[in-house]
Design a protein around this motif. Structure first.
Motif, PDB file in Angstrom:
ATOM      1  N   ALA A 232       0.833  -1.205   0.000  1.00 63.25           N
ATOM      2  CA  ALA A 232       0.000   0.000   0.000  1.00 63.25           C
ATOM      3  C   ALA A 232       0.863   1.249   0.000  1.00 63.25           C
ATOM      4  O   ALA A 232       0.441   2.311  -0.481  1.00 63.25           O
ATOM      5  CB  ALA A 232      -0.934  -0.002   1.208  1.00 63.25           C
ATOM      6  N   CYS A 233       2.067   1.135   0.568  1.00 68.19           N
ATOM      7  CA  CYS A 233       3.055   2.218   0.508  1.00 68.19           C
ATOM      8  C   CYS A 233       4.305   1.641  -0.147  1.00 68.19           C
ATOM      9  O   CYS A 233       4.898   0.703   0.382  1.00 68.19           O
ATOM     10  CB  CYS A 233       3.404   2.737   1.901  1.00 68.19           C
ATOM     11  N   THR A 234       4.698   2.199  -1.287  1.00 71.75           N
ATOM     12  CA  THR A 234       5.847   1.658  -2.017  1.00 71.75           C
ATOM     13  C   THR A 234       7.066   2.560  -1.944  1.00 71.75           C
ATOM     14  O   THR A 234       8.045   2.333  -2.656  1.00 71.75           O
ATOM     15  CB  THR A 234       5.475   1.429  -3.486  1.00 71.75           C
ATOM     16  N   ASP A 235       7.023   3.573  -1.083  1.00 72.35           N
ATOM     17  CA  ASP A 235       8.192   4.428  -0.881  1.00 72.35           C
ATOM     18  C   ASP A 235       8.469   4.510   0.623  1.00 72.35           C
ATOM     19  O   ASP A 235       7.649   4.116   1.452  1.00 72.35           O
ATOM     20  CB  ASP A 235       7.994   5.827  -1.478  1.00 72.35           C
ATOM     21  N   PHE A 236       9.660   5.008   0.956  1.00 76.69           N
ATOM     22  CA  PHE A 236      10.066   5.100   2.356  1.00 76.69           C
ATOM     23  C   PHE A 236      11.133   6.195   2.474  1.00 76.69           C
ATOM     24  O   PHE A 236      11.987   6.311   1.586  1.00 76.69           O
ATOM     25  CB  PHE A 236      10.637   3.761   2.835  1.00 76.69           C
ATOM     26  N   PRO A 237      11.106   7.030   3.500  1.00 79.04           N
ATOM     27  CA  PRO A 237      10.258   6.975   4.699  1.00 79.04           C
ATOM     28  C   PRO A 237       8.866   7.563   4.503  1.00 79.04           C
ATOM     29  O   PRO A 237       8.034   7.473   5.383  1.00 79.04           O
ATOM     30  CB  PRO A 237      11.050   7.813   5.707  1.00 79.04           C
ATOM     31  N   LEU A 238       8.614   8.182   3.335  1.00 79.64           N
ATOM     32  CA  LEU A 238       7.283   8.708   3.078  1.00 79.64           C
ATOM     33  C   LEU A 238       6.374   7.575   2.612  1.00 79.64           C
ATOM     34  O   LEU A 238       6.827   6.475   2.293  1.00 79.64           O
ATOM     35  CB  LEU A 238       7.355   9.814   2.023  1.00 79.64           C
ATOM     36  N   CYS A 239       5.091   7.868   2.556  1.00 85.73           N
ATOM     37  CA  CYS A 239       4.107   6.906   2.059  1.00 85.73           C
ATOM     38  C   CYS A 239       3.245   7.644   1.049  1.00 85.73           C
ATOM     39  O   CYS A 239       2.554   8.608   1.406  1.00 85.73           O
ATOM     40  CB  CYS A 239       3.255   6.369   3.210  1.00 85.73           C
ATOM     41  N   ASP A 240       3.343   7.198  -0.207  1.00 83.15           N
ATOM     42  CA  ASP A 240       2.653   7.890  -1.296  1.00 83.15           C
ATOM     43  C   ASP A 240       3.106   9.341  -1.373  1.00 83.15           C
ATOM     44  O   ASP A 240       2.313  10.245  -1.654  1.00 83.15           O
ATOM     45  CB  ASP A 240       1.134   7.810  -1.108  1.00 83.15           C
ATOM     46  N   GLY A 241       4.394   9.560  -1.079  1.00 81.70           N
ATOM     47  CA  GLY A 241       4.979  10.890  -1.168  1.00 81.70           C
ATOM     48  C   GLY A 241       4.640  11.819  -0.018  1.00 81.70           C
ATOM     49  O   GLY A 241       4.977  12.996  -0.043  1.00 81.70           O
ATOM     50  N   LYS A 242       3.967  11.277   1.019  1.00 82.21           N
ATOM     51  CA  LYS A 242       3.548  12.109   2.138  1.00 82.21           C
ATOM     52  C   LYS A 242       3.998  11.486   3.457  1.00 82.21           C
ATOM     53  O   LYS A 242       4.092  10.261   3.577  1.00 82.21           O
ATOM     54  CB  LYS A 242       2.025  12.271   2.155  1.00 82.21           C
ATOM     55  N   LEU A 243       4.259  12.339   4.436  1.00 85.38           N
ATOM     56  CA  LEU A 243       4.591  11.833   5.762  1.00 85.38           C
ATOM     57  C   LEU A 243       3.359  11.196   6.398  1.00 85.38           C
ATOM     58  O   LEU A 243       3.450  10.139   7.036  1.00 85.38           O
ATOM     59  CB  LEU A 243       5.110  12.972   6.646  1.00 85.38           C
ATOM     60  N   TRP A 278       0.491   1.850   7.134  1.00 88.66           N
ATOM     61  CA  TRP A 278       1.157   2.982   7.789  1.00 88.66           C
ATOM     62  C   TRP A 278       1.237   2.770   9.303  1.00 88.66           C
ATOM     63  O   TRP A 278       2.253   3.091   9.927  1.00 88.66           O
ATOM     64  CB  TRP A 278       0.408   4.272   7.464  1.00 88.66           C
ATOM     65  N   VAL A 279       0.196   2.248   9.907  1.00 86.52           N
ATOM     66  CA  VAL A 279       0.200   2.016  11.353  1.00 86.52           C
ATOM     67  C   VAL A 279       1.249   0.967  11.720  1.00 86.52           C
ATOM     68  O   VAL A 279       2.010   1.135  12.673  1.00 86.52           O
ATOM     69  CB  VAL A 279      -1.199   1.589  11.849  1.00 86.52           C
ATOM     70  N   HIS A 280       1.303  -0.120  10.940  1.00 85.82           N
ATOM     71  CA  HIS A 280       2.310  -1.157  11.202  1.00 85.82           C
ATOM     72  C   HIS A 280       3.720  -0.589  11.046  1.00 85.82           C
ATOM     73  O   HIS A 280       4.602  -0.847  11.872  1.00 85.82           O
ATOM     74  CB  HIS A 280       2.104  -2.321  10.231  1.00 85.82           C
ATOM     75  N   ARG A 281       3.939   0.178   9.997  1.00 80.43           N
ATOM     76  CA  ARG A 281       5.253   0.769   9.750  1.00 80.43           C
ATOM     77  C   ARG A 281       5.638   1.739  10.857  1.00 80.43           C
ATOM     78  O   ARG A 281       6.770   1.716  11.359  1.00 80.43           O
ATOM     79  CB  ARG A 281       5.252   1.493   8.404  1.00 80.43           C
ATOM     80  N   SER A 282       4.729   2.591  11.261  1.00 85.41           N
ATOM     81  CA  SER A 282       5.034   3.605  12.280  1.00 85.41           C
ATOM     82  C   SER A 282       5.295   2.980  13.638  1.00 85.41           C
ATOM     83  O   SER A 282       6.241   3.351  14.337  1.00 85.41           O
ATOM     84  CB  SER A 282       3.873   4.608  12.374  1.00 85.41           C
TER      85      SER A 282
END
Length: 376
Positions: A232-243, A278-282
């Motif tokens: 669902a998020c393919t970038d890091f540390p951002l997610c879909d280009g957003k914090l 995002w919750v799991h990642r954070s």
């Protein structure tokens, strides 16, 4: 499911279990046999969790759409007509030859673990009765509880299939598997006197908090996996280009719903998958920081130093494999290793909790019998 199929399934599980049972039987002395049986059961349970992750990640959970057999047969070969028909109707669907074998192999290993736990319970009861109930380390209540627990795990395995991979059922199935692993690790520690060390000062509560935080993180990770939200998020540390990306927490964390659907029966919006990821990642960073601090605290205690060292190694592995699943587009091997790393962290934190709380000071210098903590 007819009686012949159930007997064939039982014999298959027994056949798989014969290899570790033979290894245990060769050990000399009852104490050594029992300790080795606990160890190999723990090892097989760890392998089962790894293979369960492989089953889930290859989308093979419905490779055989009934339970415990495959189209009411004990193996996919006997169900070839049904599997061929399903594969021809939907070549990339949930039922294919490879997925059927993956799912049934997972079930065979689960049956083997059940056989090993039955053997543990029988040996514990036998020793307890023959000793006149004078050997507290062989009180059979814990081994009996293990059998009840593995039956509960089997029930959730059945519901995983019959309820068509409902996310909350699959996540609970994962958590129960890891709890079974933790219980076996605790039993293994109790029957290994060399693990008895002086309790680390002030380590009991921090170690318990660490295990609780890890359990929550694994539940979140299971929720990611069972909802197929890993990408669902393919970038890091951002997610879909957003914090903080656009997220739908209400639908994402509604527990009782079908896979890919909302509770109302609509398709799950992508923002819900983003919220889950995002919750799991954070929360992972909270857990990593805490476990690293806990490991450094353990390194200052001679009896806990080795466990602390391994905690740092496995946490680093988890961070690397977690990032790799994002940057490398969720490769299967790395995703399975990531699941295995979570199981290893459970083992290490269970051992840390045991050593910090129940390994009495100075007991290692005493007799081996006294080194076993009281059985409850």
């Amino acid at each position: 499911m007819n009686a012949i199929t159930l007997i064939e399934l039982g014999l298959t599980g027994l056949l798989v279990a014969l290899v570790p049972l033979y290894f245990v039987w060769r050990a000399k002395g009852f104490d050594n046999k029992y300790r080795k049986l606990v160890g190999v059961t723990m090892f097989f349970t760890f392998d089962l969790i790894m293979f369960g992750a492989f089953t889930r990640l290859t989308d093979s959970g419905l490779g055989c759409p009934d339970w415990p057999g495959c189209y009411n047969r004990s193996n996919p070969l006997l169900a070839h007509e049904h599997i061929n028909a399903a594969q021809q109707a939907m070549p990339t669907g949930p039922v294919t030859w490879s997925k059927a074998w993956i799912e049934m192999t997972h079930r065979y290993f689960a049956m083997a673990v059940g056989v090993l736990i039955i053997a543990l319970m029988v040996l514990a009861w036998r020793r307890w009765v023959r000793s006149g109930k004078t050997e507290p380390q062989y009180r059979p209540w814990f081994a009996t509880a293990l059998l009840g627990f593995v039956c509960l795990q089997g029930a959730f395995g059945a519901w995983t299939v019959t309820m068509k991979l409902q996310p909350v059922i699959v996540t609970i199935h994962l958590l129960l598997g890891l709890t079974l692993l933790a219980m076996l690790a605790w039993l293994y520690a109790r029957h290994n006197p060399h693990l008895a060390v002086s309790p680390g000062r002030g380590m009991a509560t921090p170690a318990a908090i660490g295990l609780a935080l890890l359990t929550l993180q694994i539940a979140l990770g299971g929720w990611v996996s069972t909802n197929y939200a890993a990408l669902a998020c393919t970038d890091f540390p951002l997610c879909d280009g957003k914090l903080v990306p656009d997220m739908d927490f209400a639908h994402g964390f509604t527990l009782w719903r079908h896979l890919g659907m909302t509770a109302a029966g609509d398709f799950l919006p992508f923002q819900a998958l983003t919220a889950i990821h995002w919750v799991h990642r954070s929360f992972a960073f909270v857990v990593i920081l805490y476990v690293v601090w806990l490991a450094h605290k353990a390194l200052r205690d001679p009896g806990l130093r080795k466990t602390g060292r391994w905690l740092l190694i496995i946490v680093a592995l988890q961070l690397c494999t977690g990032l790799a699943t994002i940057y490398l587009n969720w490769p299967l091997a790395i995703a399975v290793v990531h699941n295995g790393g979570a199981a290893l962290l459970v083992l290490l934190l269970v051992m840390l909790n045991y050593k910090a709380r129940y390994a009495p000071a100075g007991i290692a210098a005493a007799s081996p019998q006294a080194a076993v903590s009281p059985v409850t």
